[in-house]
Scaffold this motif. Structure first.
Motif, PDB file in Angstrom:
ATOM      1  N   VAL A   2      -1.628  22.725 -30.670  1.00 20.38           N
ATOM      2  CA  VAL A   2      -2.564  23.705 -31.298  1.00 20.38           C
ATOM      3  C   VAL A   2      -2.653  25.061 -31.678  1.00 20.38           C
ATOM      4  N   GLY A   3      -1.699  25.031 -32.705  1.00 15.78           N
ATOM      5  CA  GLY A   3      -1.595  26.313 -33.638  1.00 15.78           C
ATOM      6  C   GLY A   3      -2.433  25.542 -34.316  1.00 15.78           C
ATOM      7  N   ASP A   4      -3.243  26.967 -35.080  1.00 14.67           N
ATOM      8  CA  ASP A   4      -4.028  26.745 -35.886  1.00 14.67           C
ATOM      9  C   ASP A   4      -5.502  26.101 -36.251  1.00 14.67           C
ATOM     10  N   ILE A   5      -6.182  26.177 -34.526  1.00 15.35           N
ATOM     11  CA  ILE A   5      -7.039  25.447 -34.423  1.00 15.35           C
ATOM     12  C   ILE A   5      -8.258  26.853 -33.028  1.00 15.35           C
ATOM     13  N   ILE A   6      -7.699  28.134 -33.954  1.00 18.72           N
ATOM     14  CA  ILE A   6      -9.042  28.767 -32.558  1.00 18.72           C
ATOM     15  C   ILE A   6     -10.436  28.818 -33.548  1.00 18.72           C
ATOM     16  N   HIS A   7      -9.844  28.558 -34.850  1.00 20.04           N
ATOM     17  CA  HIS A   7     -11.238  29.017 -35.658  1.00 20.04           C
ATOM     18  C   HIS A   7     -11.257  27.101 -36.426  1.00 20.04           C
ATOM     19  N   ARG A   8     -11.104  26.414 -35.590  1.00 20.11           N
ATOM     20  CA  ARG A   8     -11.541  25.858 -36.023  1.00 20.11           C
ATOM     21  C   ARG A   8     -13.476  25.446 -34.988  1.00 20.11           C
ATOM     22  N   GLY A   9     -14.419  24.613 -35.940  1.00 23.77           N
ATOM     23  CA  GLY A   9     -14.724  23.885 -34.605  1.00 23.77           C
ATOM     24  C   GLY A   9     -15.024  22.348 -34.207  1.00 23.77           C
ATOM     25  N   GLY A  10     -16.123  21.892 -33.454  1.00 26.72           N
ATOM     26  CA  GLY A  10     -15.275  20.534 -33.004  1.00 26.72           C
ATOM     27  C   GLY A  10     -14.452  20.235 -32.151  1.00 26.72           C
ATOM     28  N   THR A  11     -13.158  19.378 -31.800  1.00 25.03           N
ATOM     29  CA  THR A  11     -12.426  19.217 -30.648  1.00 25.03           C
ATOM     30  C   THR A  11     -11.423  18.848 -31.608  1.00 25.03           C
ATOM     31  N   MET A  12     -10.565  19.055 -31.575  1.00 28.37           N
ATOM     32  CA  MET A  12      -9.007  18.150 -32.154  1.00 28.37           C
ATOM     33  C   MET A  12      -8.861  17.468 -31.037  1.00 28.37           C
ATOM     34  N   LEU A  13      -9.328  16.673 -29.565  1.00 22.15           N
ATOM     35  CA  LEU A  13      -9.447  16.355 -28.229  1.00 22.15           C
ATOM     36  C   LEU A  13     -10.570  15.406 -28.682  1.00 22.15           C
ATOM     37  N   TYR A  14     -11.366  15.052 -29.904  1.00 16.73           N
ATOM     38  CA  TYR A  14     -12.111  13.900 -30.012  1.00 16.73           C
ATOM     39  C   TYR A  14     -13.369  14.156 -28.796  1.00 16.73           C
ATOM     40  N   THR A  15     -14.441  14.110 -28.814  1.00 18.23           N
ATOM     41  CA  THR A  15     -15.168  13.159 -27.720  1.00 18.23           C
ATOM     42  C   THR A  15     -16.113  12.006 -27.879  1.00 18.23           C
ATOM     43  N   ALA A  16     -16.623  12.090 -26.769  1.00 20.69           N
ATOM     44  CA  ALA A  16     -17.273  10.351 -26.417  1.00 20.69           C
ATOM     45  C   ALA A  16     -18.228   9.946 -25.772  1.00 20.69           C
ATOM     46  N   ARG A  17     -19.038   9.230 -25.201  1.00 28.10           N
ATOM     47  CA  ARG A  17     -19.938  10.007 -24.048  1.00 28.10           C
ATOM     48  C   ARG A  17     -19.987   8.362 -23.636  1.00 28.10           C
ATOM     49  N   CYS A  18     -19.665   7.883 -22.043  1.00 30.21           N
ATOM     50  CA  CYS A  18     -18.818   7.013 -21.943  1.00 30.21           C
ATOM     51  C   CYS A  18     -19.660   6.000 -20.378  1.00 30.21           C
ATOM     52  N   GLU A  19     -21.136   5.654 -20.601  1.00 27.19           N
ATOM     53  CA  GLU A  19     -21.122   4.830 -19.871  1.00 27.19           C
ATOM     54  C   GLU A  19     -20.297   4.050 -17.970  1.00 27.19           C
ATOM     55  N   GLU A  20     -19.287   4.084 -18.737  1.00 28.52           N
ATOM     56  CA  GLU A  20     -18.259   2.969 -17.317  1.00 28.52           C
ATOM     57  C   GLU A  20     -17.709   4.090 -16.470  1.00 28.52           C
ATOM     58  N   PHE A  21     -17.774   5.093 -17.472  1.00 31.45           N
ATOM     59  CA  PHE A  21     -17.103   6.449 -16.209  1.00 31.45           C
ATOM     60  C   PHE A  21     -18.082   6.542 -15.266  1.00 31.45           C
ATOM     61  N   LYS A  22     -19.803   6.778 -15.077  1.00 37.70           N
ATOM     62  CA  LYS A  22     -20.414   6.126 -14.681  1.00 37.70           C
ATOM     63  C   LYS A  22     -20.606   5.718 -13.447  1.00 37.70           C
ATOM     64  N   THR A  23     -19.523   4.321 -13.264  1.00 36.04           N
ATOM     65  CA  THR A  23     -19.128   3.144 -11.526  1.00 36.04           C
ATOM     66  C   THR A  23     -17.640   3.496 -11.473  1.00 36.04           C
ATOM     67  N   PRO A  24     -17.683   3.885  -9.362  1.00 40.23           N
ATOM     68  CA  PRO A  24     -16.706   3.419  -9.169  1.00 40.23           C
ATOM     69  C   PRO A  24     -15.871   2.725  -9.849  1.00 40.23           C
ATOM     70  N   GLU A  25     -16.254   1.775 -10.840  1.00 34.93           N
ATOM     71  CA  GLU A  25     -14.776   1.518 -11.385  1.00 34.93           C
ATOM     72  C   GLU A  25     -14.616   1.791 -12.128  1.00 34.93           C
ATOM     73  N   GLY A  26     -14.840   2.498 -12.721  1.00 36.08           N
ATOM     74  CA  GLY A  26     -14.545   2.733 -14.241  1.00 36.08           C
ATOM     75  C   GLY A  26     -13.777   4.342 -13.662  1.00 36.08           C
ATOM     76  N   GLN A  27     -14.050   4.751 -12.655  1.00 33.20           N
ATOM     77  CA  GLN A  27     -13.805   5.984 -11.935  1.00 33.20           C
ATOM     78  C   GLN A  27     -12.677   5.758 -11.884  1.00 33.20           C
ATOM     79  N   GLN A  28     -12.010   4.408 -10.919  1.00 30.96           N
ATOM     80  CA  GLN A  28     -10.954   4.024 -10.471  1.00 30.96           C
ATOM     81  C   GLN A  28     -10.208   3.430 -11.596  1.00 30.96           C
ATOM     82  N   LYS A  29     -10.458   2.965 -13.027  1.00 34.54           N
ATOM     83  CA  LYS A  29      -9.426   3.142 -13.702  1.00 34.54           C
ATOM     84  C   LYS A  29      -9.197   3.974 -14.608  1.00 34.54           C
ATOM     85  N   GLY A  30      -9.897   5.213 -14.408  1.00 39.00           N
ATOM     86  CA  GLY A  30      -9.637   6.702 -14.603  1.00 39.00           C
ATOM     87  C   GLY A  30      -8.158   7.247 -14.741  1.00 39.00           C
ATOM     88  N   ILE A  31      -8.554   6.997 -12.593  1.00 39.68           N
ATOM     89  CA  ILE A  31      -7.450   7.827 -11.841  1.00 39.68           C
ATOM     90  C   ILE A  31      -6.739   7.283 -11.952  1.00 39.68           C
TER      91      ILE A  31
END
Length: 319
Positions: free
Chosen positions: A57-86
């Motif tokens: 995480v060095g040299d990122i405090i001044h940068r826009g966006g997110t180094m971890l990237y991002t995405a929207r996830c419809e599957e995680f709205k379901t109990p099955e998706g949540q269980q996969k995440g856990i």
């Protein structure tokens, strides 16, 4: 607790990197291991997870966006998706999670908390629409982006004696339009929280033109409607030369302001402190410059109050 995870989810916001940095370094300072989860909840389901070190995480405090990237996830709205995440969290030995994002991200965090997995939410969204905090990470940067753009638009509006409609982000919350409109001296501000009468706006523009006013700026939050349609209606009903600028995703980018960097650092650190103290299912925030926290349930149960006094002030100053 020996190992935590961190992810960013939903729309990106300037300052998310500063928050990630704070989470990682605060955790390592307290002898915790930190794992970064890439691409939000989708990456969690897919197991796109790796250990983060101080240098990660060095040299990122001044940068826009997110180094971890991002995405929207419809599957995680379901109990099955949540269980996969856990299952993925258990696979990597992750005992708690920091979620940086907006209300949609917090709904996912709430589901994890309901299933007994400790989570803390950090509000990162340019819309400033999370209850329990005066400001969200990214709002100040986006506000200054809009202000700078409208300043430039006003120059050309003055030169050509035109009316300009500027559409900004804000589907359900008008903070960005309100603050930018007040800061830029806009003649009219249209926000989702107030049902403005277009006939009155047309009359106001005509009155201004009649007393010699050469140009006008109208700031519109996208949740009110299309800036293009509003601009077309104004030109048709006033016969004033009207132009429309839709700022779009330029509002999400850019190096975060000092205010956003400090806010992100404070909130990210507080999230780790809460996990170390055994707290879970909370959202951190700032009120009267003090770091606070509220339950995720409370943060999702209501909308933040609209600042009617600021809206009224904008009308009084734009006569």
């Amino acid at each position: 607790m020996k190992r935590i995870g961190v992810l960013t989810s939903g729309g990106d916001a300037p300052g998310m990197n500063a928050a990630i940095r704070a989470v990682v370094r605060k955790a390592i300072y307290h002898n915790l291991e930190v794992y970064g989860i890439y691409y939000g909840y989708q990456g969690l389901i897919n197991g796109e997870i790796e250990k983060l070190e101080l240098g990660s995480v060095g040299d990122i405090i001044h940068r826009g966006g997110t180094m971890l990237y991002t995405a929207r996830c419809e599957e995680f709205k379901t109990p099955e998706g949540q269980q996969k995440g856990i299952e993925q969290l258990k696979k990597f030995g992750i005992e708690a999670l920091v979620v940086i994002g907006g209300d949609g991200s917090f709904r996912g965090a709430e589901k994890l908390a309901e299933q007994g997995f400790p989570t803390i939410g950090v509000p990162g969204t340019i819309d400033n629409d999370i209850p329990g905090t005066d400001f969200t990470i990214g709002f100040d940067t986006a506000l200054n982006t809009v202000i700078n753009a409208v300043d430039k638009i006003r120059d050309t509006a003055t030169s050509h004696e035109r009316t300009y409609v500027v559409e900004v982000m804000g589907r359900d919350a008008g903070d960005l339009a309100l603050w930018a409109g007040l800061a830029d001296g806009a003649e009219t501000i249209l926000v989702p929280e107030v049902d403005e009468n277009m006939e009155e706006i047309i009359k106001r523009l005509k009155r201004g033109h009649a007393r010699g006013k050469k140009h006008s700026i109208i700031v519109v939050a996208e949740g009110v409607g299309s800036g293009v349609d509003i601009g077309r209606q104004i030109q048709e009903e006033t016969d004033l030369e009207t132009r429309v600028t839709v700022l779009g995703h330029v509002q999400r980018g850019g190096s975060p302001t000092g205010r956003d960097r400090v806010l992100a650092s404070r909130l990210g650190a507080k999230a780790v402190e809460l996990l170390l103290a055994g707290e879970a299912g909370q959202v951190v925030g700032i009120e009267n410059n003090q770091i606070v926290y509220h339950s995720i349930e409370e943060a999702l149960a209501k909308k933040p109050p609209f600042q009617q006094d600021m809206y009224q002030l904008s009308k009084e100053l734009s006569i």
